[in-house]
Design an enzyme around this catalytic site. Structure first.
Site, PDB file in Angstrom:
ATOM      1  N   ALA A 170       0.820  -0.576   0.208  1.00 42.89           N
ATOM      2  CA  ALA A 170      -0.278   0.079  -0.267  1.00 42.89           C
ATOM      3  C   ALA A 170       0.976   1.104  -0.223  1.00 42.89           C
ATOM      4  CB  ALA A 170      -0.812   0.062   1.322  1.00 42.89           C
ATOM      5  N   GLY A 205       1.001  -5.333   1.461  1.00 41.88           N
ATOM      6  CA  GLY A 205      -0.704  -5.029   0.567  1.00 41.88           C
ATOM      7  C   GLY A 205      -0.335  -6.439  -1.231  1.00 41.88           C
ATOM      8  N   GLU A 213      -0.067  -9.215   0.255  1.00 42.45           N
ATOM      9  CA  GLU A 213      -1.707  -9.315   0.517  1.00 42.45           C
ATOM     10  C   GLU A 213      -2.293  -9.553  -0.551  1.00 42.45           C
ATOM     11  OE1 GLU A 213      -2.188  -6.035   2.952  1.00 42.45           O
ATOM     12  OE2 GLU A 213      -2.541  -7.157   4.549  1.00 42.45           O
ATOM     13  N   GLU A 268       4.553  -4.470   7.702  1.00 47.48           N
ATOM     14  CA  GLU A 268       4.245  -4.040   8.972  1.00 47.48           C
ATOM     15  C   GLU A 268       4.805  -3.650   9.828  1.00 47.48           C
ATOM     16  OE1 GLU A 268       2.416  -6.200   6.502  1.00 47.48           O
ATOM     17  OE2 GLU A 268       1.421  -4.946   5.042  1.00 47.48           O
TER      18      GLU A 268
HETATM   19  N1  CO8 Z   1       4.566   2.948  -1.075  1.00 48.02           N
HETATM   20  C1  CO8 Z   1       4.857   4.393  -1.427  1.00 48.02           C
HETATM   21  N2  CO8 Z   1       6.037   3.980  -2.173  1.00 48.02           N
HETATM   22  C2  CO8 Z   1       7.095   3.185  -2.342  1.00 48.02           C
HETATM   23  C3  CO8 Z   1       6.464   2.063  -1.974  1.00 48.02           C
HETATM   24  C4  CO8 Z   1       5.188   1.704  -1.322  1.00 48.02           C
HETATM   25  N3  CO8 Z   1       5.503   1.002  -0.696  1.00 48.02           N
HETATM   26  N4  CO8 Z   1       7.245   1.175  -2.219  1.00 48.02           N
HETATM   27  C5  CO8 Z   1       8.141   1.879  -3.077  1.00 48.02           C
HETATM   28  N5  CO8 Z   1       7.753   3.127  -3.731  1.00 48.02           N
HETATM   29  C6  CO8 Z   1       8.472   3.714  -4.309  1.00 48.02           C
HETATM   30  C7  CO8 Z   1       9.894   4.813  -3.460  1.00 48.02           C
HETATM   31  O1  CO8 Z   1       9.356   5.592  -2.459  1.00 48.02           O
HETATM   32  C8  CO8 Z   1      10.438   5.111  -4.178  1.00 48.02           C
HETATM   33  O2  CO8 Z   1       9.522   6.752  -4.937  1.00 48.02           O
HETATM   34  P1  CO8 Z   1      11.240   7.957  -4.946  1.00 48.02           P
HETATM   35  O3  CO8 Z   1      11.895   7.487  -6.892  1.00 48.02           O
HETATM   36  O4  CO8 Z   1       9.940   9.045  -5.647  1.00 48.02           O
HETATM   37  O5  CO8 Z   1      11.947   7.661  -3.668  1.00 48.02           O
HETATM   38  C9  CO8 Z   1       9.904   4.270  -5.772  1.00 48.02           C
HETATM   39  O6  CO8 Z   1       8.969   3.292  -5.010  1.00 48.02           O
HETATM   40  C10 CO8 Z   1      11.537   3.564  -6.255  1.00 48.02           C
HETATM   41  O7  CO8 Z   1      11.226   2.544  -4.698  1.00 48.02           O
HETATM   42  P2  CO8 Z   1      12.523   2.919  -4.264  1.00 48.02           P
HETATM   43  O8  CO8 Z   1      13.587   3.603  -4.760  1.00 48.02           O
HETATM   44  O9  CO8 Z   1      12.560   2.017  -2.750  1.00 48.02           O
HETATM   45  O10 CO8 Z   1      13.183   0.706  -4.926  1.00 48.02           O
HETATM   46  P3  CO8 Z   1      14.697   0.201  -4.814  1.00 48.02           P
HETATM   47  O11 CO8 Z   1      14.846  -0.787  -5.373  1.00 48.02           O
HETATM   48  O12 CO8 Z   1      15.550   0.855  -3.850  1.00 48.02           O
HETATM   49  O13 CO8 Z   1      14.114  -0.644  -3.024  1.00 48.02           O
HETATM   50  C11 CO8 Z   1      12.445  -2.070  -2.332  1.00 48.02           C
HETATM   51  C12 CO8 Z   1      12.355  -1.247  -3.365  1.00 48.02           C
HETATM   52  C13 CO8 Z   1      12.525  -2.888  -1.184  1.00 48.02           C
HETATM   53  C14 CO8 Z   1      10.571  -2.247  -2.789  1.00 48.02           C
HETATM   54  C15 CO8 Z   1      11.387  -0.817  -1.106  1.00 48.02           C
HETATM   55  O14 CO8 Z   1      11.143   0.707  -1.715  1.00 48.02           O
HETATM   56  C16 CO8 Z   1      10.284  -0.227  -0.404  1.00 48.02           C
HETATM   57  O15 CO8 Z   1      11.372  -1.541   0.719  1.00 48.02           O
HETATM   58  N6  CO8 Z   1       9.841  -0.415  -0.146  1.00 48.02           N
HETATM   59  C17 CO8 Z   1       8.526  -0.727   0.657  1.00 48.02           C
HETATM   60  C18 CO8 Z   1       7.566  -2.008   1.183  1.00 48.02           C
HETATM   61  C19 CO8 Z   1       6.462  -2.115   2.338  1.00 48.02           C
HETATM   62  O16 CO8 Z   1       7.140  -1.602   3.514  1.00 48.02           O
HETATM   63  N7  CO8 Z   1       5.770  -2.107   1.973  1.00 48.02           N
HETATM   64  C20 CO8 Z   1       4.343  -2.551   2.471  1.00 48.02           C
HETATM   65  C21 CO8 Z   1       3.840  -1.096   2.781  1.00 48.02           C
HETATM   66  S1  CO8 Z   1       2.686  -1.289   3.950  1.00 48.02           S
HETATM   67  C22 CO8 Z   1       1.541  -2.244   3.485  1.00 48.02           C
HETATM   68  O17 CO8 Z   1       1.355  -2.897   2.437  1.00 48.02           O
HETATM   69  C23 CO8 Z   1       0.401  -2.055   4.692  1.00 48.02           C
HETATM   70  C24 CO8 Z   1      -0.789  -3.190   3.743  1.00 48.02           C
HETATM   71  C25 CO8 Z   1      -2.346  -2.395   4.146  1.00 48.02           C
HETATM   72  C26 CO8 Z   1      -2.994  -1.502   4.905  1.00 48.02           C
HETATM   73  C27 CO8 Z   1      -3.946  -1.073   5.409  1.00 48.02           C
HETATM   74  C28 CO8 Z   1      -4.503   0.237   5.466  1.00 48.02           C
HETATM   75  C29 CO8 Z   1      -4.867   0.995   6.627  1.00 48.02           C
END
Ligand code: CO8
Length: 261
Positions: free
Chosen positions: A67, A112, A115, A135
């Site tokens: 998400a 997400g 999920e 999360e």
């Molecule tokens: N949300 C928003 N932006 C994201 C997300 C995300 N989940 N994942 C990646 N991005 C964005 C980054 O911010 C980045 O943007 P920018 O270029 O503007 O800085 C772009 O995508 C590229 O990402 P990275 O530069 O980080 O790419 P890397 O190759 O270095 O890393 C990763 C890849 C390891 C996947 C890294 O992006 C990461 O850790 N992402 C987050 C993963 C994460 O924690 N996901 C879980 C989110 S929580 C969730 O899903 C909860 C679900 C339930 C919701 C309940 C509702 C209340």
């Protein structure tokens, strides 16, 4: 018809392919993306020509990286509850449509994204796919069905470990614990997904849908209720042209010509 900004819905013959399409944010899900996914599922559900849906991520890096964290960071309690509920109900639609949904997981499937994959009927992973529920490392819990579907798929002990440690696992480990059905070289993932879709599409469409209904409903209830759901659905099958044709073809030692009715 809704104009999509965050997804692509392609249709070819019996197959629909839904791409989550925000590669800049690694296909992270915000509310608009979820709204478009809902519209696409409704579209696929009501299109009689479509027999199978494949869900995948646009680009070659991510299925869905979760998400949208930027969207969630400022949410209030009421808004957080509402966003969780909206995502849960969106993903539930993948389980409720009476057509098989195959997740082709082509990279990061985190939070997400994992999920979303779990709400699909069958999960196929590229060998470079990464899974996880990060999360609790962000101060939240899985909120799009993960606390419920992960233990159902991999067992309570493994689900708790993955959720509490918030560690990522690779495709091989996901296969080992039963999170995915198959692992393929990344370049072959879509071809394999299409091949499986083709096999399924060659069968009796309504029977496949009734089987999905029986498994989905039956898993939620006690065994006697589940068995009666099964016999009801079996009865539905014997009301179809394709059942007369399928069994008739066997008895006449020929290939069935299913009509999807
Ligand atoms: N949300 C928003 N932006 C994201 C997300 C995300 N989940 N994942 C990646 N991005 C964005 C980054 O911010 C980045 O943007 P920018 O270029 O503007 O800085 C772009 O995508 C590229 O990402 P990275 O530069 O980080 O790419 P890397 O190759 O270095 O890393 C990763 C890849 C390891 C996947 C890294 O992006 C990461 O850790 N992402 C987050 C993963 C994460 O924690 N996901 C879980 C989110 S929580 C969730 O899903 C909860 C679900 C339930 C919701 C309940 C509702 C209340």
């Amino acid at each position: 018809r809704m104009e999509y900004q965050n997804i692509i819905l392609e249709k070819e013959d019996y197959l629909a392919v839904l791409y989550i399409n925000r590669p800049r944010a690694l296909n992270a899900l915000n509310k608009d993306t979820l709204a478009e996914i809902r519209d696409a599922i409704q579209n696929v559900s009501s299109d009689e020509a479509i027999k199978v849906l494949i869900v995948t991520g646009a680009g070659d890096k991510a299925f869905v990286a979760g998400a949208d964290i930027a969207y969630m960071q400022p949410l209030s309690a009421v808004e957080g509850r509402e966003f969780s509920d909206y995502g849960e109900k969106t993903f539930r639609m993948f389980e409720l449509i009476e057509k098989p949904v195959i997740a082709a997981i082509n990279g990061f499937a985190l939070g997400g994204g994992c999920e979303l994959a779990m709400a699909c009927d069958i999960r196929l992973a590229a060998d470079n796919a990464i899974f996880g529920q990060p999360e609790v490392g962000l101060g939240v819990i899985p909120g799009f069905g993960g606390t419920q579907r992960l233990p159902r798929l991999v067992g309570e002990g493994r689900a708790k470990e993955l959720t509490y440690r918030a560690n990522n696992i690779n495709a091989e480990e996901a296969y080992r614990i039963g999170l995915v059905n198959h692992v393929y070289p990344a370049g072959q993932l879509m071809e394999e997904a299409r091949k499986m879709a083709g096999e399924i599409a060659s069968k009796a469409r309504l029977a496949v849908g009734f089987a999905k209904f029986a498994i989905g409903k039956g898993m939620q209830v006690d065994i006697d209720t589940a068995m009666s759901i099964e016999s009801d659905m079996f009865g539905m099958c014997t009301s179809t042209f394709d059942q007369k044709e399928g069994m008739g073809a066997f008895l006449e030692k020929r290939k069935p010509a299913f009509q999807g009715r």
